[in-house]
Design a protein around this motif. Sequence first.
Motif, PDB file in Angstrom:
ATOM      1  N   ALA A 250     -24.981 -31.225 -54.778  1.00 58.18           N
ATOM      2  CA  ALA A 250     -23.905 -30.788 -53.887  1.00 58.18           C
ATOM      3  C   ALA A 250     -22.998 -29.776 -54.584  1.00 58.18           C
ATOM      4  CB  ALA A 250     -23.085 -31.988 -53.419  1.00 58.18           C
ATOM      5  N   GLN A 252     -23.854 -27.646 -56.899  1.00 58.77           N
ATOM      6  CA  GLN A 252     -24.536 -26.363 -56.948  1.00 58.77           C
ATOM      7  C   GLN A 252     -24.427 -25.620 -55.621  1.00 58.77           C
ATOM      8  OE1 GLN A 252     -28.485 -27.642 -58.498  1.00 58.77           O
ATOM      9  NE2 GLN A 252     -28.113 -26.161 -60.120  1.00 58.77           N
ATOM     10  N   GLU A 253     -24.431 -26.376 -54.516  1.00 59.95           N
ATOM     11  CA  GLU A 253     -24.390 -25.753 -53.193  1.00 59.95           C
ATOM     12  C   GLU A 253     -22.979 -25.342 -52.786  1.00 59.95           C
ATOM     13  OE1 GLU A 253     -26.088 -28.759 -50.761  1.00 59.95           O
ATOM     14  OE2 GLU A 253     -28.171 -28.327 -51.363  1.00 59.95           O
ATOM     15  N   ALA A 268     -18.626 -25.268 -47.038  1.00 64.78           N
ATOM     16  CA  ALA A 268     -19.668 -26.107 -47.636  1.00 64.78           C
ATOM     17  C   ALA A 268     -19.087 -27.429 -48.134  1.00 64.78           C
ATOM     18  CB  ALA A 268     -20.347 -25.367 -48.781  1.00 64.78           C
TER      19      ALA A 268
END
Length: 421
Positions: A250, A252-253, A268
């Motif tokens: 999560a 990284q996103e 995000a």
Amino acid sequence: MSVDHSQWLAAQGDDAPLLTRALAAGGAAGAPPATLAVAVSGGSDSMAMLHLMARAAREAGWALKAVTVDHRLRREAAEEAAFVGETCAGLMVPHEVLVWDHGDVPGNLMQAAREARYGLMAAWAKRQGLGVVTLAHTADDQAETFLMGLSRAAGLDGLSGMRPEFAIDGVAFRRPFLSQTRAELRAYMTRHKLPWIDDPSNDNDRFTRIKARRALRALGPLGISVGELSAVISNLSAVQGLVQHAVAVAAQEAAAEVAGALRVEGRAFGALHPETRRRLLIAAVRWVSGAHHPPREAKLAALERALSLGKDATLGGVRFRWRDQACWVSREARACGGPVPAGQVWDGRWHLTGKVGEVRALGPEGLRQCPDWRATGLPRQVLEVTPGLWQGALLQAAPCAIFGREAATCAPSFKEFILSH
């Protein structure tokens, strides 16, 4: 090249299982560190570890050093340290005593002593050029820690047990005997007629761990023993690893690590599962601030509410500031570490090249000496809490602000931090 110790272990009889764990403390087979350290208090567990590690060191070709921390909390501590020193001398193991100099200790004394102990040992290990310090925690310690967590209504993290390895300031602390019981280590000491010292505080019910130890004995008739609790802890630890991996994915996103700060994409972040968001915020606060423990739930909930409304906030020395639909998470200027000589770690996580001068926060004064800082695209409040190499009032280098020839690294990375905490 891997070294095979199987023949040697086969000749060690009942000691072989414990010696196998001692050999494993050196790390990858064939590539052990040149020197390891053992943390020894004088009690049965640490004295057993000392003797076992000394035997393993002779077999594996390691050098071994020992360290004892005198917290200056009990009169007997100096005598216990002297006993460890005499034993080490007999084993030809260099030994050093570290003293915690302190006055009145506010708050939780045991927690303060623990943090001081590890801080002293990490600093000592770095001075000695050591990368590994072994600790003598056992399966009994795991079970007691689990019960203590239950008494606090702890969640997954508080019930997943002590980690086999963790790092402080680049020094690895390993627990090679975490799967063995205290009885196994004492049986080794008894079998070889080796002495140890019983800490009188082990009978003091004022300490929560001693209460947990007695509670564990009382649970025996129900079939709840160290072995059963170790299995439960192992299962929970596996789940914790899965959760940590999910949070790392999560991160990284939703977040990008830049100059020791995080740029969190608002959309995000808002789309994450509530528990993932909560854990990501905890990790961010701890990574930026260097805090040993998560923030209190009430303060964390207040932070979440503020961020959900698009408001700026601070928590635990960490600043959250919205800019263009993203939230920048950076060190709060007033919480930055003080100056350190060039070559030393600054603010607990920054490594700056350069051998002359001192390292301190760039600050507004330093940023004014960096003509190209706007080319970084980074907010002012992020750059001002990055490290600068100074000589008096003159800035020599500020790598994050594109000034000078030195380089700076922030370690560990945010992803590494999530996976290791």
